[in-house]
Scaffold this motif. Structure first.
Motif, PDB file in Angstrom:
ATOM      1  N   ARG A   1      21.002  36.458 -15.683  1.00  0.00           N
ATOM      2  CA  ARG A   1      19.608  36.470 -15.213  1.00  0.00           C
ATOM      3  C   ARG A   1      18.626  36.393 -16.390  1.00  0.00           C
ATOM      4  O   ARG A   1      17.744  35.544 -16.413  1.00  0.00           O
ATOM      5  N   ASP A   2      18.819  37.291 -17.372  1.00  0.00           N
ATOM      6  CA  ASP A   2      17.796  37.429 -18.418  1.00  0.00           C
ATOM      7  C   ASP A   2      17.998  36.506 -19.614  1.00  0.00           C
ATOM      8  O   ASP A   2      17.048  35.934 -20.120  1.00  0.00           O
TER       9      ASP A   2
ATOM     10  N   SER B   1      21.857  44.077 -10.240  1.00  0.00           N
ATOM     11  CA  SER B   1      22.612  42.820 -10.213  1.00  0.00           C
ATOM     12  C   SER B   1      22.910  42.410  -8.777  1.00  0.00           C
ATOM     13  O   SER B   1      22.753  41.249  -8.398  1.00  0.00           O
TER      14      SER B   1
ATOM     15  N   GLU C   1      19.443  30.734 -11.864  1.00  0.00           N
ATOM     16  CA  GLU C   1      19.033  31.095 -10.504  1.00  0.00           C
ATOM     17  C   GLU C   1      20.152  31.893  -9.831  1.00  0.00           C
ATOM     18  O   GLU C   1      21.327  31.517  -9.932  1.00  0.00           O
ATOM     19  N   PRO C   2      19.807  32.964  -9.109  1.00  0.00           N
ATOM     20  CA  PRO C   2      20.865  33.745  -8.452  1.00  0.00           C
ATOM     21  C   PRO C   2      21.713  32.905  -7.492  1.00  0.00           C
ATOM     22  O   PRO C   2      22.924  33.101  -7.407  1.00  0.00           O
TER      23      PRO C   2
ATOM     24  N   ASN D   1      22.835  25.154 -10.981  1.00  0.00           N
ATOM     25  CA  ASN D   1      21.499  25.671 -11.269  1.00  0.00           C
ATOM     26  C   ASN D   1      20.466  24.543 -11.255  1.00  0.00           C
ATOM     27  O   ASN D   1      19.397  24.656 -10.661  1.00  0.00           O
TER      28      ASN D   1
ATOM     29  N   TRP E   1      19.734  41.303  -7.109  1.00  0.00           N
ATOM     30  CA  TRP E   1      19.286  40.000  -7.611  1.00  0.00           C
ATOM     31  C   TRP E   1      20.083  38.866  -6.960  1.00  0.00           C
ATOM     32  O   TRP E   1      19.552  37.805  -6.637  1.00  0.00           O
TER      33      TRP E   1
END
Ligand code: GLU
Length: 448
Positions: A257-258, A63, A263-264, A314, A66
């Motif tokens: 994320r998944d 995490s 987007e990070p 995002n 990422w």
């Protein structure tokens, strides 16, 4: 202390996933460190051997990576029990750590009695009054002691980077338990010993640790060390009407994320500025966030986390992302720059690109309810080449000839061209679908 001596640790307990709240603490610690050209230490707080799990540790590291954070040094508490025991023995010999024999039921009863009398539930130090006989009796009963750190009944003060002057009195606090009945040391003392040994200059954490800090300061002093500086961040609260499926407390970075496919930098942009006087804006690069970082911009109020903000950022980030930057992450190798640039302004999440791709390239099962209308529309398709004005040109012609307008006009066209009732804007899609596919979709006969 000169700025380039700054050393900060992020100290997660690997007993669960990294949530938005602790990710924010990590990010703010990291931004501060990098803004001071300091060193960043990742310390795994795994003294709780039962609840600590390797899979959580791995997920926490993933995490952090990422989100774009890095660190200069690693530490883990489980490797340091010998060192903790050395300090514990010293503090025991100095009378700063003492044995207690109360069971948890007895302690709960003591707390209840005090609370019923309207008094704060501070431990009464009865253990300090035990005679050798009392202790022998407890041990004969099979009781093993837990151990407490004896606080000095003196004022405790620090100048918090976020909260300003903070004052406590030793006598208003319970002596913290530092060793469990099974002999294992608890987080508090281990953390202080680590902060001393790793030369930590700033401890940055949530404000739920404020009263712990008061006791930690006395532990630093008992170990002969100068306490570091402290910054306690107000905890985030859930905003109203967040769009992500989970509430803040269970929203992990891995899920963002998944599952949510965000987007990070959307997370970083929000977390870096939430609760500060700086505006929340979409950043594609972290450097401006490092450059603008200052604890003086943090307020004392509880910032509201609203996942709609995350989605908004995002979108903004994706709309500004170039094909070159996203190429590797597009799962369909045929997606080219023209496709990306055309669909990009309509993406909420990167995964929407695949949806557009399928609508454009098929296979699509056209939905046709009125063959005659579809045939008429097909005959009115403008000549190639097509561009973003083609849709307008075409639908005006159909409107004129059929008299249809609004939903009556647009819905059958959408259903014929895409097989769906909703979806990306047809003005953008039509030139990508192109005359050949459009014609063939419109000519599909209504299912019998
Ligand atoms: N492991 C502790 C926690 O996650 C660390 C707190 C601290 O930063 O000292 O709460």
């Amino acid at each position: 202390m000169s700025d380039n001596n700054v050393k900060v640790r992020f100290a997660p307990s690997p007993t669960g996933m990294l949530h938005v709240g602790n990710a924010r603490t990590a990010l703010i610690s990291w931004l501060f460190t990098r803004s001071k050209q300091g060193k960043f230490l990742l310390r795994i707080d795994d003294t709780d051997q039962e609840r600590s799990k390797k899979e959580y540790e791995d997920a926490i590291i993933q995490s952090l990576e990422w989100l774009g954070m890095d660190w200069d040094e690693n530490a883990r508490q489980r490797d340091r029990f010998d060192r903790y025991n050395e300090c514990i023995e010293k503090l025991k010999s100095e009378g700063r750590i003492y044995a207690c024999y109360e069971t948890s039921d007895e302690l709960a009863l003591k707390r209840k009695v005090l609370l019923n009398r309207g008094l704060p539930p501070i431990y009464d130090r009865a253990a300090l009054e035990l005679s050798a006989d009392d202790i022998a009796k407890f041990e004969a009963e099979g009781r093993t002691p837990h151990w407490r750190f004896k606080l000095m009944h003196t004022p405790i003060h620090w100048n918090d980077e976020v909260r300003g002057d903070v004052n406590f009195k030793g006598e208003d606090l319970s002596d913290p338990v530092v060793i469990r009945e099974d002999g294992s040391p608890l987080y508090h003392l281990c953390s202080v010993i680590d902060d001393v040994d790793y030369n930590i200059t700033h401890v940055i954490r949530g404000e739920d640790h404020v009263s712990n800090t008061a006791t930690h300061i006395q532990m630093f002093e008992a170990l002969g060390a100068t306490p570091p500086k402290f910054a306690h961040l107000p905890l985030l609260s859930d905003g109203e009407g967040g769009k992500l499926s989970k509430r803040l407390g269970s929203l992990s970075i891995i899920d963002i994320r998944d599952e949510d496919g965000l987007e990070p930098m959307a997370v970083v942009s929000l977390m870096a500025r939430l609760g500060t006087s700086d505006p929340i804006e979409a950043f594609r690069d972290v450097q401006p966030l490092i450059d603008s970082f200052s604890f003086s911009k943090f307020g004392r109020g509880t910032p509201k986390f609203d996942s709609n903000d995350l989605l908004r950022l995002n979108k903004k980030i994706l709309h500004e992302t170039s094909f070159a930057d996203v190429k590797e992450r597009l799962n369909i190798p045929e997606m080219d720059e023209v496709f990306w640039n055309t669909t990009r302004p309509n993406l909420n999440k990167l995964s929407d690109a695949a949806e557009w791709w399928n609508v454009v390239n098929g296979p699509v099962t056209p939905v046709i309810e009125d063959d005659e209308f579809a045939t008429q529309a097909a005959s009115l398709l403008p000549a190639a080449p097509w561009d973003e004005n083609t849709w307008q040109e075409w639908t005006s012609a159909i409107k004129e000839q059929t008299g249809r307008k609004g939903k009556q006009l647009f819905m059958p066209l959408r259903q014929a061209l895409t097989g769906m009732e909703h979806g990306p804007e047809l003005a953008v899609l039509l030139p990508l679908i192109g005359p050949e596919r459009a014609l063939s979709r419109l000519q599909t006969k209504k299912a019998a």
